[in-house]
Scaffold this motif. Structure first.
Motif: not given
Lengths: 258, 258
Positions: A90-93, A112-117, B203-205, B256-258
């Motif tokens: 998750l350190t890369q996009d 929202g959970g998409f973009a955030s992590r 849980d999608l994330s 990491m961002p939230a």
DNA sequence: CCATCTTTGTGCACGCGTTCACAAAGACAT
DNA sequence: ATGTCTTTGTGAACGCGTGCACAAAGATGG
């Protein structure tokens, strides 16, 4: 050729068991919450409680990543957040495409959970020409014709399928042919993919049916207890058949609705 | 008090293993498709292929239900559809409430797979007073205040939580207090429930993060292969840290961002 | 009625995942 | 410096799930 396999049972990826990998996001979420509250360290007991697992399991899970804890103190929250993020990649996009912008697809795009992590919605794709150009969650929907080009231009390796069941396999084939190697499938179908492609499925209907099973079992146990523990397994089965409006046994039942 | 347990590990419900229960809906779906095409019988091999599992596993799964096959022929499709439906408790109607009618809740309400297989959306519930009365998927949304009454009046035992994470535990508590004993949770939180209540989470994330892990591993393996198989595990880790813009090792990373 | 052929049902072995229980490690106070 | 106390990391045992491989069962044809 694996058929709709949910996870790889064979090779344990770099020594980290699949079951552990599946729990890492859970730990990460709990740790992120602690980090936001500026908690510096956490014990395995506390973190396990927050993640809803038992502490021995958590410690063993972390032991696969290395020795990141300090005995007598616990784990450094920030450091662990980083280590797990790195381990999960998750350190890369990761650019992601969502195919099938119906109710569900739109909901996913807005999630929202998409973009955030570490995940970025690179494109929304739908087969309906009417949808083309319309913005959903601030992103214009593109037509299926563009699929291959979009995948290629953005270097997308993860695809989300939210189409009707009938279209899922075809979409899947095109995604794979275009270079996607990981698929999250929301369509109620078994997807067939070549080796080396990972598929995970999310199936509302299946989850509900599993709940229904346990619910029925609970109701049955309760009834059994009330009836005074005299009901045998055979009797129970017979009663169930009768309740369903059937004859004694063995005759063909009414067909379930699709 | 079980904390966010996904399935019961302890007692094997009436002798049917949990893993088998989780596959029954898969078989049922494949069988229903065959039934619609008026296929009278099917072999374990064929059905297994359709369901995406191996045939030995399928036969063992069915053996827990009883001996419903005919050697040399296969399984009677209609009969098996009925037996599995009965085992899963789908011969009766399960009223379901959906709490949290945002994008996802609306998508779930519109999902056809609900009504078609023994499940009936008894009510849609949302905390926003603005939503009250508005029809979604043809059903008027009701306010959270009515929750207990709705559960009670309709004899609801299965609840679906599609609220934001912050509200999920509170909603869960109210559902359980009102008599719900099975919960399907779409909110990204660990739910704590009393014993006897089943929780399953979607849980999608988490699914995406698991895919990202495998994706990263695949990329790493590929790089390793290209580099000429000289890269050791240590070297790989160092390279990953470097790619992430970090020093040699051991220093604290960016949050990491939230 | 008998032989052959297909397909089920299952005994068995193996491997993964979980849990227990404890020794090793380090912090902290004295 | 030393002892105590907390908490990690892990060896070992156990149980569940999976897959193999085959015997039993029954259909089908002659």
């Amino acid at each position: 050729m694996a058929t709709g396999r949910t996870h790889r049972p064979a090779t344990r990826s770099r020594g980290i068991p699949e079951a552990t990998v599946a729990r890492l996001p859970l730990y990460l979420r709990a740790l992120t919450a602690l980090s936001e509250r500026s908690v510096p360290t956490v014990s395995s007991e506390e973190l396990a409680a927050a993640a809803g697992v038992n502490s021995a399991k958590l410690r063993k899970d972390f032991s696969y990543l290395g020795s990141y804890g300090t005995r007598g103190v616990g784990y450094d929250v920030e450091y662990l957040v980083y280590q797990i993020s790195r381990e999960l990649g998750l350190t890369q996009d990761w650019p992601v495409v969502i195919v099938g912008i119906g109710n569900l697809g739109a909901a996913l795009a807005n999630y929202g959970g998409f973009a955030s992590r570490g995940f970025r919605v690179a494109a929304l794709i739908d087969a309906d020409p009417e949808m083309a150009g319309k913005p959903v969650a601030g992103i214009p929907v593109q037509h299926t014709d563009e699929l291959e080009k979009i995948i290629d231009d953005n270097g997308v390796s993860i695809g989300v399928i939210a189409t009707p069941a009938g279209a899922a396999q075809q979409v899947c084939d095109r995604l794979v042919a275009a270079g996607v190697t990981s698929i999250l499938n929301f369509a109620p179908t078994v997807l067939t993919v070549p080796d080396g492609v990972d598929v995970r499925k999310v199936d509302l209907s299946i989850e509900l049916q599993i709940l229904a099973f346990h619910e029925q079992r609970k109701a049955g146990e309760e009834a059994e207890a009330q009836a005074g523990a005299a009901m045998e397994a055979e009797a129970e089965a017979a009663a169930a058949a009768k309740a369903a409006g059937k004859g004694p046994d063995g005759d063909v039942p009414a067909v379930m609705p699709a």
